[in-house]
Design an enzyme around this catalytic site. Structure first.
Site, mmCIF file in Angstrom:
data_model
loop_
_atom_site.group_PDB
_atom_site.id
_atom_site.type_symbol
_atom_site.label_atom_id
_atom_site.label_comp_id
_atom_site.label_asym_id
_atom_site.label_seq_id
_atom_site.Cartn_x
_atom_site.Cartn_y
_atom_site.Cartn_z
ATOM 1 N N ASP A 21 -21.879 -1.785 -22.893
ATOM 2 C CA ASP A 21 -22.437 -2.924 -22.166
ATOM 3 C C ASP A 21 -21.502 -3.337 -21.028
ATOM 4 O O ASP A 21 -20.286 -3.196 -21.137
ATOM 5 C CB ASP A 21 -22.610 -4.086 -23.161
ATOM 6 C CG ASP A 21 -23.600 -5.110 -22.645
ATOM 7 O OD1 ASP A 21 -24.203 -4.891 -21.574
ATOM 8 O OD2 ASP A 21 -23.763 -6.145 -23.313
ATOM 9 N N HIS A 38 -24.026 2.006 -13.639
ATOM 10 C CA HIS A 38 -24.513 2.969 -14.639
ATOM 11 C C HIS A 38 -23.897 4.358 -14.409
ATOM 12 O O HIS A 38 -23.558 5.054 -15.367
ATOM 13 C CB HIS A 38 -26.040 3.055 -14.604
ATOM 14 C CG HIS A 38 -26.707 1.806 -15.091
ATOM 15 N ND1 HIS A 38 -26.294 1.136 -16.218
ATOM 16 C CD2 HIS A 38 -27.752 1.085 -14.605
ATOM 17 C CE1 HIS A 38 -27.046 0.065 -16.406
ATOM 18 N NE2 HIS A 38 -27.935 0.002 -15.437
ATOM 19 N N THR A 67 -35.139 0.528 -26.921
ATOM 20 C CA THR A 67 -36.598 0.466 -26.723
ATOM 21 C C THR A 67 -36.955 -0.684 -25.770
ATOM 22 O O THR A 67 -38.023 -0.663 -25.164
ATOM 23 C CB THR A 67 -37.317 0.263 -28.071
ATOM 24 O OG1 THR A 67 -36.660 -0.798 -28.782
ATOM 25 C CG2 THR A 67 -37.280 1.517 -28.924
ATOM 26 N N ASN A 69 -35.097 -1.504 -23.085
ATOM 27 C CA ASN A 69 -34.582 -1.271 -21.733
ATOM 28 C C ASN A 69 -35.647 -0.779 -20.748
ATOM 29 O O ASN A 69 -35.429 -0.810 -19.531
ATOM 30 C CB ASN A 69 -33.406 -0.277 -21.746
ATOM 31 C CG ASN A 69 -32.137 -0.865 -22.335
ATOM 32 O OD1 ASN A 69 -31.322 -0.161 -22.927
ATOM 33 N ND2 ASN A 69 -31.934 -2.166 -22.182
ATOM 34 N N ARG A 72 -36.635 -3.056 -17.727
ATOM 35 C CA ARG A 72 -35.826 -3.268 -16.526
ATOM 36 C C ARG A 72 -36.589 -2.800 -15.280
ATOM 37 O O ARG A 72 -37.568 -2.053 -15.403
ATOM 38 C CB ARG A 72 -34.516 -2.493 -16.662
ATOM 39 C CG ARG A 72 -33.688 -3.073 -17.775
ATOM 40 C CD ARG A 72 -32.325 -2.466 -17.860
ATOM 41 N NE ARG A 72 -31.566 -3.174 -18.874
ATOM 42 C CZ ARG A 72 -30.265 -3.352 -18.863
ATOM 43 N NH1 ARG A 72 -29.541 -2.858 -17.888
ATOM 44 N NH2 ARG A 72 -29.662 -4.024 -19.816
ATOM 45 N N SER A 191 -27.959 -6.159 -31.072
ATOM 46 C CA SER A 191 -29.148 -5.813 -30.282
ATOM 47 C C SER A 191 -29.946 -4.641 -30.859
ATOM 48 O O SER A 191 -30.217 -3.672 -30.150
ATOM 49 C CB SER A 191 -28.763 -5.522 -28.826
ATOM 50 O OG SER A 191 -28.073 -6.602 -28.277
HETATM 51 C C1 FPP Z 1 -25.695 -1.810 -20.463
HETATM 52 O O1 FPP Z 1 -25.155 -2.413 -19.314
HETATM 53 C C2 FPP Z 1 -26.015 -0.435 -20.163
HETATM 54 C C3 FPP Z 1 -27.261 0.116 -20.291
HETATM 55 C C4 FPP Z 1 -28.431 -0.628 -20.778
HETATM 56 C C5 FPP Z 1 -27.491 1.503 -19.930
HETATM 57 C C6 FPP Z 1 -26.373 2.429 -20.307
HETATM 58 C C7 FPP Z 1 -26.694 3.744 -19.847
HETATM 59 C C8 FPP Z 1 -25.897 4.526 -19.107
HETATM 60 C C9 FPP Z 1 -24.501 4.228 -18.738
HETATM 61 C C10 FPP Z 1 -26.487 5.767 -18.618
HETATM 62 C C11 FPP Z 1 -25.746 6.946 -19.033
HETATM 63 C C12 FPP Z 1 -26.058 7.390 -20.351
HETATM 64 C C13 FPP Z 1 -26.046 8.665 -20.663
HETATM 65 C C14 FPP Z 1 -26.386 9.049 -22.003
HETATM 66 C C15 FPP Z 1 -25.695 9.685 -19.679
HETATM 67 P P1 FPP Z 1 -25.976 -3.535 -18.565
HETATM 68 O O2 FPP Z 1 -26.760 -2.915 -17.469
HETATM 69 O O3 FPP Z 1 -26.816 -4.300 -19.549
HETATM 70 O O4 FPP Z 1 -24.824 -4.401 -18.013
HETATM 71 P P2 FPP Z 1 -24.837 -5.969 -17.770
HETATM 72 O O5 FPP Z 1 -25.081 -6.618 -19.099
HETATM 73 O O6 FPP Z 1 -23.471 -6.237 -17.226
HETATM 74 O O7 FPP Z 1 -25.929 -6.253 -16.768
#
Ligand code: FPP
Length: 237
Positions: A21, A38, A67, A69, A72, A191
């Site tokens: 996260d 990301h 599930t 996500n 977004r 979560s």
């Molecule tokens: C959470 O950060 C991250 C995610 C929901 C996506 C994570 C996925 C990747 C890093 C993609 C790569 C994965 C693979 C398997 C190659 P957030 O976006 O919720 O961060 P925030 O809470 O700071 O907004």
């Protein structure tokens, strides 16, 4: 400190999980679009597999896409799909994964045919590997997993189930329950991550954002795990 030395000083988890996260906040801090967070977060993963393996931990699970996500913005989801495609290809091509068992946990039916097919191919190709086990949770939901397990049991004719019946029908049936769950970015919740399997897991919520998670943070996490007194509901003599 060398990672391989940690086991001489600390108790290690057998199965470590990361809820990765903070990518969005990392991007914001650096005045970049969320997609860059990301990308940076995805690039961190191969380093994490390497370090976890060097430490001597056998199982690592990554909660990469839940599930929920899908809700977004389309642009963000499309960007994540590109990263998943790249990750799946790397598992297939890179020699460093050739002795690893790779599993994708979650409902893969929602993904594009190419990701889905490659994911199933890798799981099949690596199913006898035992050196190191990587689980990538994609379109994963813990409650959904329990429901699909129970539905499988009903379809098989069961009218009563045991805990063992459920465990062996979950996506995680090829690995032990998590010992240690690390969620970065300081959020204190799971979560919908492995609710069935995490009942005795140690939880750790470092403030560091996932893209910044370093070797030092990993060592600190292991130190923290090692300091926990796990009693599994019993008392200590
Ligand atoms: C959470 O950060 C991250 C995610 C929901 C996506 C994570 C996925 C990747 C890093 C993609 C790569 C994965 C693979 C398997 C190659 P957030 O976006 O919720 O961060 P925030 O809470 O700071 O907004």
């Amino acid at each position: 400190m060398e990672l391989a030395e940690l086991k001489t000083q600390y108790k290690l988890p057998n199965h470590i999980c990361f809820i990765i996260d903070g990518n969005g906040r990392w991007a914001k801090q650096h005045h970049l679009p969320r997609s860059q967070g990301h990308i940076k977060g995805a690039n961190k993963l191969s380093k994490i597999y390497k370090m976890v393996r060097e430490i001597g931990i056998k199982y690592v699970s990554i909660y990469a896409f839940s599930t929920d996500n899908w809700n977004r913005p389309k642009e963000e989801v499309d960007g994540l799909m590109k990263l998943f495609k790249r990750a799946v290809k790397e598992f297939y091509d890179k020699k460093k994964y050739s002795d690893c068992r790779i599993e994708f946990l979650g409902d893969l039916s929602k993904f594009d045919a190419d990701i889905k097919q490659s994911a199933f191919d890798i799981m099949e190709k690596t199913k006898d590997n035992t050196a190191f086990h990587i689980n990538l949770c994609l379109n994963y939901g813990g409650r959904e997993d329990i429901v699909q397990a129970v539905n499988k049991l009903i379809a098989s004719g069961k009218t009563q189930v045991t805990m063992e019946d459920i465990s062996v029908n979950l996506y995680t049936h090829n690995c032990p329950d998590p010992d240690f769950i690390v969620r970065t970015s300081g959020e204190h919740r799971l979560s919908n991550f492995m609710p069935w399997q995490s009942t005795y897991a140690e939880l750790y919520f470092p403030k560091v954002l996932w893209p910044d998670f370093s070797k030092k943070d990993l060592i600190e996490a292991i130190r923290e795990y090692s300091s926990r007194d796990r009693r599994f509901g019993a008392i200590k003599e």
